[in-house]
Design a protein around this motif. Structure first.
Motif, PDB file in Angstrom:
ATOM      1  N   ASP A 109       0.804  -1.219   0.000  1.00  0.00           N
ATOM      2  CA  ASP A 109       0.000   0.000   0.000  1.00  0.00           C
ATOM      3  C   ASP A 109       0.834   1.265   0.000  1.00  0.00           C
ATOM      4  N   ASN A 110       2.033   1.185   0.509  1.00  0.00           N
ATOM      5  CA  ASN A 110       2.830   2.413   0.605  1.00  0.00           C
ATOM      6  C   ASN A 110       4.190   2.309  -0.062  1.00  0.00           C
ATOM      7  N   ARG A 111       4.874   1.308   0.305  1.00  0.00           N
ATOM      8  CA  ARG A 111       6.261   1.274  -0.087  1.00  0.00           C
ATOM      9  C   ARG A 111       6.439   1.237  -1.587  1.00  0.00           C
ATOM     10  N   VAL A 112       5.645   0.448  -2.264  1.00  0.00           N
ATOM     11  CA  VAL A 112       5.795   0.321  -3.711  1.00  0.00           C
ATOM     12  C   VAL A 112       5.608   1.679  -4.389  1.00  0.00           C
ATOM     13  N   ARG A 113       4.585   2.367  -3.909  1.00  0.00           N
ATOM     14  CA  ARG A 113       4.324   3.665  -4.545  1.00  0.00           C
ATOM     15  C   ARG A 113       5.372   4.683  -4.140  1.00  0.00           C
ATOM     16  N   ASP A 114       5.745   4.659  -2.830  1.00  0.00           N
ATOM     17  CA  ASP A 114       6.737   5.632  -2.380  1.00  0.00           C
ATOM     18  C   ASP A 114       8.070   5.441  -3.074  1.00  0.00           C
ATOM     19  N   ALA A 115       8.359   4.217  -3.432  1.00  0.00           N
ATOM     20  CA  ALA A 115       9.647   3.927  -4.075  1.00  0.00           C
ATOM     21  C   ALA A 115       9.619   4.219  -5.571  1.00  0.00           C
ATOM     22  N   ASN A 116       8.443   4.697  -6.025  1.00  0.00           N
ATOM     23  CA  ASN A 116       8.290   4.994  -7.458  1.00  0.00           C
ATOM     24  C   ASN A 116       8.620   3.782  -8.332  1.00  0.00           C
ATOM     25  N   MET A 117       8.286   2.652  -7.827  1.00  0.00           N
ATOM     26  CA  MET A 117       8.554   1.441  -8.584  1.00  0.00           C
ATOM     27  C   MET A 117       7.362   1.057  -9.451  1.00  0.00           C
ATOM     28  N   MET A 118       6.297   1.787  -9.303  1.00  0.00           N
ATOM     29  CA  MET A 118       5.077   1.424  -9.990  1.00  0.00           C
ATOM     30  C   MET A 118       4.587   2.626 -10.835  1.00  0.00           C
ATOM     31  N   PRO A 119       4.259   2.411 -12.086  1.00  0.00           N
ATOM     32  CA  PRO A 119       3.736   3.523 -12.891  1.00  0.00           C
ATOM     33  C   PRO A 119       2.432   4.066 -12.293  1.00  0.00           C
ATOM     34  N   ARG A 120       2.160   5.279 -12.610  1.00  0.00           N
ATOM     35  CA  ARG A 120       0.954   5.903 -12.053  1.00  0.00           C
ATOM     36  C   ARG A 120      -0.325   5.243 -12.562  1.00  0.00           C
TER      37      ARG A 120
END
Lengths: 279, 742
Positions: B90-101
């Motif tokens: 829920d957080n880390r993946v997005r915070d790490a910018n590892m996932m496209p928007r």
């Protein structure tokens, strides 16, 4: 100049022979390492990277290359930090559950691995917090083959707070750990402005204070040498002096920073080689 | 082929040009629309290619994104130690910018395909791996286009140690838009039609996609620009055509139309030529102006010519209505005016005056034609001077005149008539060498209150004139009811009788008076005398011939007499061998029909067994105007076997002068000359005897008429007369005896 060219060519030649190594740890996590086989009869150097880094870190690589060029067998492992097959630096914001003791255990596995490779003697060289990791290993699972410990730019796990506050944080962490609270929290730690970790993980790092480092190093049965850069801004202002005051052997490379890069890598190599030769 | 008017031709031209312009405009409009449609098809294809390319890029991006995430150390960390998986997810993946928007959700599955931790809320990935990874599945969730992408996560790329699976849920539209900047495709209404609840790999989804095509603003702008330009151009050409039509109409068609009308008007006899008002305004077309000027000049010349002709016509008309000798109106004018007045119209205060010169033949015979003409002119001048200013004087023929007085009561008309007599009396006829004045008789009739028509007025005037001509009558007689009934009855019967006798010679009842041969006093032939039996009454010659002469019916009447005599010859009333003398008037001797009838009669008698003597007596010789033709005709009659006698010798109508020019056989002394033998003085008697002797000496036979006594007979026998006739030998018609009897 000729020397630089020679060393560069030698590094390329040696690196070509760098052997990737994987080693499954007791917790089923696989750790990766790079092994450069050296001349027989010469001690094997185990190079431990700094905080959250891998064996790919430039300071480690350059030093490994230099040592391999000098005929030493070099093992540069990467602590898993709880990540199997870890090959990337672990981000500050990643979920850190690993403890400093976990790292010491992995070093012990790699020492065993070297012993399996018939290493006659082992010199532990740690860079930055890697120096503390090797010290932790030495304090807990000392192997007789390990003959010397060289700490390069050795530094404690630092909170960017004063001493009193650090103690307060540590106390709180201890209380959490004691309660078995595994809730992650964020703290400015080492070079990380937001370090996300479990209380136990954080506490394991913070408990190795400079004083504990000095005390532990001073009491090790093997020679301990610290190679420091006079321009290292990652360490405490009087850390080098503290090291010297503790009668530990300290080599200071004038002008070098925390990473011993640039021309200072050779000074580092020279100093390490001097220590190896003096083994 | 019927010719077209310039107006219609121009209209056809303008309409044709207008239709052509509209047609071309429509054609170009159609072409622009077709080109636009073609561009639309092309753009649709481009849109499809665009979407296909974007889809390919998206798939590639999903693979790369998924692979990057799968290769991430922290992903492996969670698969091995998933204690903090929810935090990581829920957080880390997005915070790490590892996932496209465009990734809506991420999930990790263990090696068995079970999700590490169930995800609450939407959008979420399924709890179980839906198939064998790698796998991409298109989903439509609440109208949102999603793609679930699953990829295996290995411990190390080369090791091939499967740690689990990574699932990513992409927002397809965002991913497509991120992948491509769409120029043609409009994905706002994207629809993916899937049969049933089937699922497809996103790589194969293009065939199922339905999407719009973005409006090409440039194309629309260009189309609108072209169409607007075409519309404006068409309108401009149409307006120009209208202007050209206006120019054509005003500068070419109308002038030509006017030319045509003028020329057509000139062709019409009744047209008032030329009016030419239209051509006074200069025209703007040089050539037409030249034509206008030429036509205008032509019109002016034509107008002058027309005026000249009209004047000539008026002159000719006037001359035709004028008597050449006197200058007064002639018989033709009289008839026309009479006709214009209306023969049946009832007249009020209108008087008709008839004038006739007394003894004009005698004047002619005595003084010659030039004096006669002068007398006629003098009468005309006197009468004209006596009439009122607006009264017209007509010469009806010979010595006969008339006038119609309008707005004249009887007294007024009588006064004018008397003034006419006075004027003539005042005229000095001695200037013409005449020893006595010429006189006229006037018959007057009037209609006072609409009781008479012109024809009735004419009859009354005739009767009045008839009365005035009678011996011992006043020179001016006004018709009156008192004297009119009997006279009118007689006159009307005589006139009708004459006309009926001309039409039907059976009405002529001929009497024959014997002509005796002298000195033996033997009947040699008879002279035919004419009477008319009409309505039971016998009309005598003294009533017949004034009417014949007044009505100018001499030739027609003589012809009827010849037929009557032929009838008597045929029916034996004139015994075979009985010679007959026939009187022909002066007009008849020059009338071809009469001469031919006479010749036919002579020829028939000449071949008839026993034959008979035919004598042609020419009366009123003085009235013969065509002497040469008369002489020729007489010659023919003589050649045919007839004898020709010169009647009334010594009277005003016949004189010695005609003996020299007319080839006659007999000379018939007028009774007035024979009276001189009894009543004349010695000198007159001597002259008469000498003339008789002279005629005889010249070889003519000499006939005396009016012998009533034996003394007269003896006298003429003594003078050498070869023939005689008169009551002494019996009244006409008493008996017709065979030859040889006296």
């Amino acid at each position: 100049m000729v020397r630089w060219i020679f060393l560069a060519l030698a590094a390329v030649a040696v690196s070509a022979f760098a052997e990737p190594v994987e080693l499954q740890m007791p917790n089923k996590v696989v750790a990766k390492a790079e092994y450069r086989a050296g001349e027989a009869g010469k001690p094997t150097v185990l190079l431990m990277h700094g905080f959250l880094q891998t064996h790919e870190f430039p300071t480690i690589q350059r030093l490994a290359d230099g040592l391999a060029s000098a005929g030493y067998s070099v093992l540069a492992p990467t602590l898993t930090l709880g990540v199997t097959h870890r090959k990337q630096s672990l981000a500050c914001e990643a979920i850190h559950t690993h403890t400093i003791g976990d790292g010491a255990k992995e070093i012990a596995q790699w020492v065993n691995w070297l012993k399996a490779r018939n290493a006659s003697s082992i010199v532990l060289v740690g860079h930055s917090f890697g120096s503390v990791e090797t010290l932790v290993y030495m304090s807990a699972q000392r192997d007789p083959l390990v003959r010397k410990l060289i700490g390069v730019s050795a530094v404690e796990g630092r909170l960017k707070v004063d001493g009193a506050q650090r103690e307060k944080v540590i106390e709180e962490l201890r209380a959490l750990v004691k309660k078995g609270d595994k809730k992650l929290f964020t703290q400015a730690f080492s070079f990380c402005p937001k370090y996300l970790a479990t209380p136990q993980s954080m506490l394991s790092h913070l408990e190795w204070t400079p004083e504990r480092i000095l005390k532990t190093a001073s009491h090790l049965p093997i020679p301990v040498v610290f190679i420091m850069g006079s321009k290292d801004d990652r360490i405490g202002v009087n850390w080098i002096d503290q090291l010297r005051k503790s009668r530990l052997k300290v080599r200071v490379i004038e002008g070098a920073n925390h990473f011993m890069d640039g021309d200072f890598e050779f000074d580092l190599l020279d100093n390490v080689l001097l220590e190896l030769k003096s083994l | 082929m019927n010719s077209l008017s310039i107006g219609r031709l121009s209209l056809i031209f303008v309409l044709t040009a207008g239709l052509l312009v509209i047609g071309l405009g429509g054609y170009f409009w159609h072409e622009i629309s077709r080109a636009t449609e073609s561009l639309g098809v092309s753009e649709h294809e481009s849109a499809r290619q665009e979407v296909a390319q974007a889809l390919q890029t998206t798939v590639q991006h999903m693979r790369e994104s998924g692979q990057a995430l799968a290769n991430w150390d922290e992903t492996r960390q969670q698969l091995v130690f998933p204690e903090y998986y929810a935090l990581w997810r829920d957080n880390r993946v997005r915070d790490a910018n590892m996932m496209p928007r465009s990734v809506l959700a991420v999930a990790l599955y263990d090696k068995s395909g079970s999700i590490l931790a169930k995800q609450e809320g939407a959008p979420a990935l399924p709890d179980r791996l839906p198939g064998k990874a790698p796998l991409s599945i298109y989903l439509s969730v609440a109208g949102q286009h999603q793609v679930d992408y699953y990829i295996p996560v290995h411990a190390d790329a080369g090791a091939g140690i499967l740690l689990g699976y990574l699932g990513l849920k992409f927002d397809l539209l965002n991913e497509l838009k991120r992948a491509h900047s769409f120029r043609y495709a409009d994905l706002s209404g994207l629809v993916v039609r899937l049969p049933g609840n089937s699922r497809i790999d996103i790589e194969n989804s293009l065939a199922h996609m339905r999407f719009g095509v973005l409006k090409n603003t440039n194309q629309v702008a260009f189309q609108r620009l072209f169409q607007d330009a075409l519309l404006r151009l068409t309108l401009a050409v149409l307006v120009s055509l209208l202007f050209a039509a206006w120019l054509l109409r005003n500068f070419l068609v109308r002038p030509l139309h006017n030319f045509s009308n003028e020329i057509n008007a000139m062709r019409t006899v009744s047209a008032n030529l030329p009016h030419g008002l239209i051509f006074k305004t200069p025209l703007h077309i040089t050539e037409l102006e030249s034509v206008r000027q030429a036509f205008s000049d032509y019109q002016e010349r034509l107008a002058a010519l027309h005026e000249s002709l009209a004047q000539n016509s008026r002159d000719f008309f006037d001359q035709a209505r004028r008597d050449a000798l006197t200058g007064v109106y002639n018989r033709r004018a009289y008839d026309e005016d009479w006709h214009s007045l209306g023969e049946d119209r009832r007249l009020t205060n209108v008087a008709l005056l008839l004038f006739d010169c007394d003894h004009f033949k005698a004047i002619n015979d005595t003084y010659g034609h030039s004096v006669g003409d002068a007398v006629i002119r003098a009468i005309a001048t006197s009468l004209q001077a006596a009439l009122r200013g607006g009264d017209k004087l007509y010469r009806l023929g010979g010595d006969e005149f008339s006038t119609v007085l309008v707005d004249a009561d009887p007294l007024h008309a009588e006064a004018i008539a008397e003034r006419c007599l006075d004027h003539l009396t005042a005229h000095d006829f001695r200037q013409y060498g005449m020893s006595e004045p010429a006189t006229i008789s006037i018959g007057v009739a009037y209609s006072q209150a609409g009781e008479l028509s012109l024809s009735e007025l004419q009859k009354r005037a005739d009767l009045a004139m008839y009365a005035a001509k009678r011996p011992d009558s006043p020179k001016m007689v006004i018709y009156s009811e008192g004297m009119g009934e009997l006279t009118a009855l007689v006159a009307n019967q005589s006139i009708n009788a004459v006309f009926q006798a001309i039409r039907d010679p059976g009405l002529l009842e001929m009497t024959y008076q014997a002509v005796m041969h002298l000195p033996l006093v033997q009947k040699e032939y008879v002279e035919a005398l004419t009477r008319i039996r009409f309505n039971g009454e016998l009309i005598r010659p003294d009533a017949i011939f004034p009417i014949v002469q007044a009505r100018k019916l001499d030739s027609e009447f003589d012809l009827a007499v010849i037929r009557a005599i032929a009838r008597d010859m045929a029916n034996g009333f004139l015994p075979p061998g009985q010679g007959v003398s026939i009187n022909l008037s002066a007009p008849s001797i020059v009338n071809a029909k009469v001469v031919d009838a006479m010749l036919e009669l002579v020829r028939v008698q000449s071949v008839h067994p026993g034959g008979r003597k035919i004598v042609v007596e020419i009366t009123e010789t003085a009235l013969i105007t065509q002497m040469e033709l008369a002489s020729a005709n007489i010659g023919q009659l003589r050649a045919a076997g007839a004898l020709v006698a010169l009647d009334d010798f010594g009277s005003g109508y016949s004189s010695l002068r005609y003996l020299a020019t007319m080839p006659v056989d007999l000379v018939k002394f007028d009774i007035s000359m024979l009276r001189l033998l009894e009543n004349g003085d010695p000198r007159q008697k001597l002259i008469l005897e000498e003339i008789a002797q002279m005629v005889l000496t010249a070889g003519y036979e000499l006939v005396a008429e009016g012998i009533e006594t034996r003394a007269q007979l003896d006298k003429i026998i003594g003078m050498g007369f070869t023939h005689a006739q008169g009551f002494y030998f019996g009244k006409p018609g008493e008996e017709i005896e065979p030859l040889g009897h006296s």
